[in-house]
Scaffold this motif. Sequence first.
Motif, PDB file in Angstrom:
ATOM      1  N   LYS A 194       0.805  -1.209   0.000  1.00  0.00           N
ATOM      2  CA  LYS A 194       0.000   0.000   0.000  1.00  0.00           C
ATOM      3  C   LYS A 194       0.844   1.268   0.000  1.00  0.00           C
ATOM      4  O   LYS A 194       0.306   2.364   0.096  1.00  0.00           O
ATOM      5  CB  LYS A 194      -0.897   0.023   1.227  1.00  0.00           C
ATOM      6  N   SER A 195       2.143   1.091  -0.079  1.00  0.00           N
ATOM      7  CA  SER A 195       3.050   2.257  -0.022  1.00  0.00           C
ATOM      8  C   SER A 195       2.805   3.097   1.205  1.00  0.00           C
ATOM      9  O   SER A 195       2.645   4.307   1.126  1.00  0.00           O
ATOM     10  CB  SER A 195       2.891   3.131  -1.260  1.00  0.00           C
ATOM     11  N   LEU A 196       2.768   2.448   2.337  1.00  0.00           N
ATOM     12  CA  LEU A 196       2.521   3.163   3.579  1.00  0.00           C
ATOM     13  C   LEU A 196       3.631   2.868   4.569  1.00  0.00           C
ATOM     14  O   LEU A 196       4.077   1.735   4.695  1.00  0.00           O
ATOM     15  CB  LEU A 196       1.199   2.724   4.205  1.00  0.00           C
ATOM     16  N   GLU A 197       4.001   3.902   5.308  1.00  0.00           N
ATOM     17  CA  GLU A 197       4.920   3.675   6.418  1.00  0.00           C
ATOM     18  C   GLU A 197       4.126   3.229   7.625  1.00  0.00           C
ATOM     19  O   GLU A 197       3.040   3.741   7.871  1.00  0.00           O
ATOM     20  CB  GLU A 197       5.643   4.965   6.781  1.00  0.00           C
TER      21      GLU A 197
END
Lengths: 420, 366
Positions: free
Chosen positions: A61-64
């Motif tokens: 999800k391209s999340l940190e």
Amino acid sequence: ADIISTVEFNHTGELLATGDKGGRVVIFQREQESKNQPHRRGEYNVYSTFQSHEPEFDYLKSLEIEEKINKIRWLPQQNAAYFLLSTNDKTVKLWKVSERDKRPEGYNLKDEDGRLRDPSMITMLRVPVLRPMDLMVEATPRRVFANAHTYHINSISVNSDYETYMSADDLRINLWNFEITNQSFNIVDIKPANMEELTEVITAAEFHPHHCNTFVYSSSKGTIRLCDMRASALCDRHSKFFEEPEDPSNRSFFSEIISSISDVKFSHSGRYIMTRDYLTVKVWDLNMENRPIETYQVHDYLRSKLCSLYENDCIFDKFECVWNGSDSVIMTGSYNNFFRMFDRNTKRDVTLEASRENSKPRAILKPRKVCVGGKRRKDEISVDSLDFSKKILHTAWHPSENIIAVAATNNLYIFQDKVN
Amino acid sequence: MGAGPAAGGRGARSSPSPWAGRGVACGGEELRWPGPGGGGSRLLLEGVRVPAPLREPARPAGEGRAACEGAGGPLARSSSRFMLGRGLKRKLSDYEENMAGLSSAFDSSRNLPYPLKRQLVLNMCLTKLQTYKMLVEPNLHRSVLIANTVRQIQEEMRQESSQQPINVCNGIAPNPPSYPGIDSSGISLHLPSGSSQQESNCCNSWSAEGPIENSLLMVSDDDMSSAISSILKDLDFMEDISPPTSLVPAGDDEPPKSPENTCLKLEDDRQDLKGAECVFGSFEISNSTSYLKDLAIDDIFEDIDTSMYDSDFCSPPLMAPRPPSAATEETLKTFPSCNSSSTNNIPICRTDLSELDHIMEILVGS
């Protein structure tokens, strides 16, 4: 990264754990009281420090994923080691903290440095003996409970059966068994089929201290639901629903936002629950759903400042609340490093400040007062001078004694009751 | 998953622990509080040093997640960390600071007309929602709370507007909504002053104007709902593992982004009826809601200046540095059409201020 994000005593009060924004856990241990210095009661010193969570990146999800520790909960002690659960937004971990003060010496196949010996050189056998060594405290992760939460975990709670625990995020609550890390049961799911219809999220959840089938969860609309896991596998239908009718005289644009409950705690007796919303702390009797039995104003002088507080996002601050050991006093934090205590029996309350400027070691804390308008007395602080970046969100109370731990941003204060 | 590092044991007490360096006050501090056995509390009137107001917080370069959580929240957002009293002069160099000033005005002034207060709150809510939309991972809790507040205000406006056509010809203000404590005389002063001018000018053609006004409101309500829906849908997509296609159905009414911008402008227009008339002059009055659904929003509102409510007013354009998800890609597609009119915009701040002043003038009727 040093901002303290959670504080928790263990069940005996001997240990105090803190989690911070950098994913570290620091555990303090109370000194044994010595007969030589009876007036100097046990102080808390650092016992163990370890990195519980690391920052992660969700590639899908391209999340940190933040490493900030949201909650720590201790398990009751069953052997010499201590166990605690710590969680960040997505993953819960079970840590074992154990002491080692002996080490084996006299191995046959290794010498003291650990290098392997040449087997052909060994002519006799001996039994390794345990010799004392300097005390070492080790923390090892024993279980990692991951990939069960789509949304951010806000609460964990250990069940009274000591075999299960629950973790709650914004929309779902999962039930785990400590031994099983690849499965969890979903017991509450309030996600609507159509996300457009979402109007309410889960803000906190806790198991009943004695009844292992009962738990409560609070919502952003100021309601609390009590659920019984015996009723059905998915506890979407509550057994009890606690909601106070709105006070029309206090209605404003921000009524809903300030009614959002930031913390819910059972009393030690299990008869009451306490909830914290933005301006008040309320005590509810489990047997009465239509209104709380007690309401305490924490900082009502902020009611006229709600728009400014909304603008700078302070209105979304999540304050926690705690009971004392006998359920007679409740405590919660406020701004300007103030924290408040309410005695339920005498109905008296006090405002204290956690700051090094105003208190020297062993000094008695002076009660503070915020003046709302008109003339300000000498020691009072006006509402406009309050520092809203100094907020006390996390506090803890020793389970049996009058010792409290107060986290003020990146400082930890421990206060004890003065005994004459 | 190897063994965790062992650190800070009892034997290592002499070495500085990580906490001591950061100023932990451990133990030793005692207090007295009211209790059955205690000494009772005394209000000590000795001099207590009031903490001096701290210096202005540094404005961080980027918003990021820090804006949502933790102690960095208020510091990151604006300079209104302290309650700003009346008469405090600040350089109006930032839209955010202006909003801070407005919110202080909201809190401190009792004479602010209710619709203006409501509009202020609505603007703040929509600004926040737009800011959250730019974040990679918006905070669901806050978004839901803000969306509920917007819906509430919208519902109230809708009810008010449905009452207005009845009352306006008499010059009587509509009943104040269910917010007691509001100075109703303020409402009666200001609402008709804005709208009655229009009414008195064209009371003959009221029948033609009514539908316009209603259609304006209906349009903005639907667009508002779709804006909120789109925000929540995007949140869902961002967070949940469901495939994107099911979340952004092909049969969706309006593309997510553009109605949001246009509805913000419509909200503004509702206050400025003259301007609104010009905008919708080309519309067929019959049924504008379905009319909008049939058309592509971008084409209609291409020439409207949405500069004030563009979501990139305070930060670089929407090209997120991260690999875009499907929702973001859709965003990028629809946005260029809206932004075309505003590419010539110079620093947003100054135009914002003059527009805000303009709005305030109209509302106050000065």
